[in-house]
Write a protein that holds these residues in place. Structure first.
Motif, PDB file in Angstrom:
ATOM      1  N   SER A 214       0.800  -1.027  -0.087  1.00 16.65           N
ATOM      2  CA  SER A 214      -0.048  -0.043   0.041  1.00 16.65           C
ATOM      3  C   SER A 214       0.838   1.195  -0.127  1.00 16.65           C
ATOM      4  CB  SER A 214      -1.043   0.044   1.111  1.00 16.65           C
ATOM      5  OG  SER A 214      -0.139   0.134   2.563  1.00 16.65           O
ATOM      6  N   ARG A 215       2.000   1.128   0.620  1.00 20.76           N
ATOM      7  CA  ARG A 215       2.952   2.344   0.645  1.00 20.76           C
ATOM      8  C   ARG A 215       4.212   2.285  -0.298  1.00 20.76           C
ATOM      9  NH1 ARG A 215       4.360   2.867   6.749  1.00 20.76           N
ATOM     10  NH2 ARG A 215       5.630   4.771   5.766  1.00 20.76           N
ATOM     11  N   HIS A 216       4.191   1.343  -1.302  1.00 22.08           N
ATOM     12  CA  HIS A 216       5.420   0.897  -2.128  1.00 22.08           C
ATOM     13  C   HIS A 216       6.055   2.182  -2.754  1.00 22.08           C
ATOM     14  CE1 HIS A 216       2.065   1.105  -5.096  1.00 22.08           C
ATOM     15  NE2 HIS A 216       2.782   1.568  -6.003  1.00 22.08           N
ATOM     16  N   LYS A 217       5.328   3.191  -3.138  1.00 22.29           N
ATOM     17  CA  LYS A 217       5.856   4.422  -3.451  1.00 22.29           C
ATOM     18  C   LYS A 217       6.789   5.187  -2.618  1.00 22.29           C
ATOM     19  CE  LYS A 217       2.162   5.297  -7.047  1.00 22.29           C
ATOM     20  NZ  LYS A 217       1.248   6.230  -7.772  1.00 22.29           N
ATOM     21  N   GLU A 218       6.255   5.176  -1.242  1.00 23.08           N
ATOM     22  CA  GLU A 218       7.036   5.974  -0.425  1.00 23.08           C
ATOM     23  C   GLU A 218       8.576   5.326  -0.396  1.00 23.08           C
ATOM     24  OE1 GLU A 218       5.346   6.321   3.560  1.00 23.08           O
ATOM     25  OE2 GLU A 218       3.456   6.111   2.506  1.00 23.08           O
ATOM     26  N   PHE A 219       8.594   4.075  -0.646  1.00 23.68           N
ATOM     27  CA  PHE A 219       9.768   3.202  -0.495  1.00 23.68           C
ATOM     28  C   PHE A 219      10.606   3.096  -1.748  1.00 23.68           C
ATOM     29  CE2 PHE A 219       6.864   0.877   2.436  1.00 23.68           C
ATOM     30  CZ  PHE A 219       7.274   1.751   3.599  1.00 23.68           C
ATOM     31  N   GLY A 220      10.231   3.764  -2.969  1.00 24.35           N
ATOM     32  CA  GLY A 220      10.777   3.990  -4.160  1.00 24.35           C
ATOM     33  C   GLY A 220      10.743   2.867  -4.969  1.00 24.35           C
ATOM     34  N   LEU A 221       9.474   1.923  -4.752  1.00 27.93           N
ATOM     35  CA  LEU A 221       9.155   0.838  -5.566  1.00 27.93           C
ATOM     36  C   LEU A 221       8.160   0.963  -6.411  1.00 27.93           C
ATOM     37  CD1 LEU A 221       9.467  -1.807  -2.620  1.00 27.93           C
ATOM     38  CD2 LEU A 221      11.246  -0.885  -3.998  1.00 27.93           C
ATOM     39  N   GLU A 222       8.025   0.511  -7.529  1.00 26.70           N
ATOM     40  CA  GLU A 222       6.995   0.441  -8.579  1.00 26.70           C
ATOM     41  C   GLU A 222       6.350  -1.059  -8.599  1.00 26.70           C
ATOM     42  OE1 GLU A 222       7.593   0.437 -13.276  1.00 26.70           O
ATOM     43  OE2 GLU A 222       7.103   2.747 -12.231  1.00 26.70           O
ATOM     44  N   GLU A 223       5.143  -1.116  -8.583  1.00 30.26           N
ATOM     45  CA  GLU A 223       4.558  -2.241  -8.453  1.00 30.26           C
ATOM     46  C   GLU A 223       4.515  -3.018  -9.992  1.00 30.26           C
ATOM     47  OE1 GLU A 223       0.949  -2.566  -5.517  1.00 30.26           O
ATOM     48  OE2 GLU A 223       0.661  -1.038  -6.989  1.00 30.26           O
ATOM     49  N   GLY A 224       4.663  -4.341  -9.818  1.00 31.17           N
ATOM     50  CA  GLY A 224       4.699  -5.192 -11.195  1.00 31.17           C
ATOM     51  C   GLY A 224       3.396  -6.102 -10.787  1.00 31.17           C
ATOM     52  N   ASP A 225       3.387  -7.395 -11.688  1.00 35.09           N
ATOM     53  CA  ASP A 225       2.424  -8.185 -11.672  1.00 35.09           C
ATOM     54  C   ASP A 225       2.284  -8.839 -10.089  1.00 35.09           C
ATOM     55  OD1 ASP A 225       1.926  -7.822 -14.149  1.00 35.09           O
ATOM     56  OD2 ASP A 225       2.654  -9.699 -14.803  1.00 35.09           O
ATOM     57  N   SER A 226       1.087  -9.279  -9.762  1.00 32.74           N
ATOM     58  CA  SER A 226       1.052  -9.864  -8.619  1.00 32.74           C
ATOM     59  C   SER A 226      -0.073 -11.063  -8.867  1.00 32.74           C
ATOM     60  CB  SER A 226       0.614  -8.956  -7.575  1.00 32.74           C
ATOM     61  OG  SER A 226      -0.703  -8.576  -7.599  1.00 32.74           O
ATOM     62  N   THR A 227       0.082 -12.161  -7.794  1.00 31.92           N
ATOM     63  CA  THR A 227      -1.049 -13.109  -7.801  1.00 31.92           C
ATOM     64  C   THR A 227      -1.217 -13.642  -6.407  1.00 31.92           C
ATOM     65  OG1 THR A 227      -2.000 -15.339  -8.871  1.00 31.92           O
ATOM     66  CG2 THR A 227       0.548 -15.066  -8.497  1.00 31.92           C
ATOM     67  N   LEU A 228      -2.200 -14.020  -6.396  1.00 31.60           N
ATOM     68  CA  LEU A 228      -2.687 -14.739  -5.016  1.00 31.60           C
ATOM     69  C   LEU A 228      -3.184 -16.033  -5.217  1.00 31.60           C
ATOM     70  CD1 LEU A 228      -3.910 -13.090  -1.556  1.00 31.60           C
ATOM     71  CD2 LEU A 228      -5.164 -15.119  -2.518  1.00 31.60           C
ATOM     72  N   TRP A 229      -2.802 -17.092  -4.468  1.00 34.40           N
ATOM     73  CA  TRP A 229      -3.608 -18.490  -4.831  1.00 34.40           C
ATOM     74  C   TRP A 229      -4.175 -18.948  -3.519  1.00 34.40           C
ATOM     75  CZ3 TRP A 229      -0.386 -22.277  -8.378  1.00 34.40           C
ATOM     76  CH2 TRP A 229       0.104 -21.470  -9.514  1.00 34.40           C
ATOM     77  N   VAL A 230      -5.290 -19.236  -3.252  1.00 27.85           N
ATOM     78  CA  VAL A 230      -5.885 -20.210  -2.207  1.00 27.85           C
ATOM     79  C   VAL A 230      -6.026 -21.556  -2.629  1.00 27.85           C
ATOM     80  CG1 VAL A 230      -7.662 -20.060  -0.496  1.00 27.85           C
ATOM     81  CG2 VAL A 230      -7.049 -18.051  -1.432  1.00 27.85           C
ATOM     82  N   THR A 231      -5.098 -22.424  -1.850  1.00 31.12           N
ATOM     83  CA  THR A 231      -5.132 -23.923  -2.163  1.00 31.12           C
ATOM     84  C   THR A 231      -5.614 -24.595  -0.905  1.00 31.12           C
ATOM     85  OG1 THR A 231      -2.731 -24.036  -1.407  1.00 31.12           O
ATOM     86  CG2 THR A 231      -3.141 -23.576  -3.836  1.00 31.12           C
TER      87      THR A 231
END
Length: 230
Positions: free
Chosen positions: A148-165
Motif C-alpha cells: 500500500s505504501r510502495h511509492k514511499e519506498f521507491g518501488l513500482e508495482e509489477g504483476d501480482s497473484t494470490l492463490w488459495v489452495t
C-alpha cells in the motif's frame, strides 16, 4: 477487414453448426458426469468455448454482428479441482513483483529505520546498499503495508497473484520451509486473484476498437458537467 479477407457465408454457417455440435457434446457430458469436477465436462466446456469464440469472430467479420452470449475464455481458466470437498486446511500463496525505481528513496527509508533502532540500542549498518535496505524494509513492515505504501519506498508495482489452495491436513511445523512453493498444485486451487498491467492494456485496446466508446472533441470544446439527478 477487407472484402478479400472476409470469411464466406458457408464458413460462418459451418462455425454455427460447430457450436451446435459442441452444445450437444457439452450437455451429454454434463448428463453423464461422474462427480463435481468431471474431466469430460471440463473438456466439453473448453470445446464449446472455442467453438463459440470462432463463430463469434466469423459472424462479426462477415456480418458485423455479435452473439448475445459470452463464454469465459479457456486460457485463464483453472484445471479441474481435485482437492478435498471439505478442506481441513488451506495455504495462501502470494507473489508480488516490484521494480526499484528510486534507490535513494529506498535507502533514505532504511536509514530512518536504523536511526530508530539505534535509539533503542540496536546497531545495524545495512542501509548503505539496496540489498541491505530491502532487508530492513521487509523486516520492519508487513508485506501488505509495503504494497500500500510502495511509492514511499521507491518501488513500482509489477504483476501480482494470490492463490488459495486446499489441503487435507495442516502441514507439520517446518515441513515445507526448505522449499515453500515447490508443491503448489494448480488442481487444488480454490480461487486465485491476479493483478497485471496487461489487463489494463487489454481494456484500453477494447475501448479503442469500439467506435461507440470514442468521441471526437475539438481542443477548445467545453464539456458540460453531468446532472447528478439524471
Amino acid at each position: 477487414m477487407s472484402d478479400a479477407a472476409q470469411p464466406t457465408a458457408a464458413e460462418v454457417r459451418a462455425a454455427a453448426e460447430a457450436v451446435k455440435t459442441a452444445l450437444d457434446r457439452h450437455l451429454a457430458a454434463v448428463e453423464r458426469r461422474t462427480g463435481e469436477d468431471d474431466p469430460a465436462v471440463y473438456e466439453a466446456f473448453n470445446e464449446l468455448a472455442a467453438a463459440a469464440e470462432e463463430y463469434d469472430e466469423l459472424l462479426y467479420d462477415r456480418y458485423d454482428e455479435v452473439t448475445p452470449f459470452e463464454i469465459p475464455g479457456t486460457e485463464d481458466s483453472l484445471p479441474p479441482y481435485t482437492g478435498p470437498e471439505e478442506p481441513n486446511a488451506l495455504s495462501v500463496l502470494i507473489r508480488r513483483d516490484y521494480a526499484v525505481v528510486e534507490p535513494q528513496r529506498l535507502l533514505a527509508q532504511a536509514q530512518r529505520i536504523e536511526a530508530v533502532e539505534e535509539d533503542s540500542g540496536i546497531e545495524r549498518t545495512a542501509s548503505g546498499t539496496v540489498h541491505g535496505a530491502l532487508g530492513l524494509l521487509f523486516g520492519e513492515f508487513e508485506p501488505d503495508e509495503i504494497a500500500s505504501r510502495h511509492k514511499e519506498f521507491g518501488l513500482e508495482e509489477g504483476d501480482s497473484t494470490l492463490w488459495v489452495t486446499a489441503s487435507d491436513e495442516p502441514a507439520e511445523p517446518g515441513e515445507w520451509l526448505e522449499a515453500p512453493f515447490e508443491q503448489a498444485d494448480a488442481q487444488r486451487i480454490v480461487c486465485r486473484f491476479d493483478v497485471s498491467a496487461v489487463f489494463d492494456e487489454e481494456a484500453d485496446d477494447d475501448l479503442e476498437d469500439d467506435p461507440e466508446l470514442t468521441t471526437d472533441l475539438d481542443d477548445d470544446e467545453d464539456l458540460e458537467p453531468l446532472d447528478a439527478d439524471r
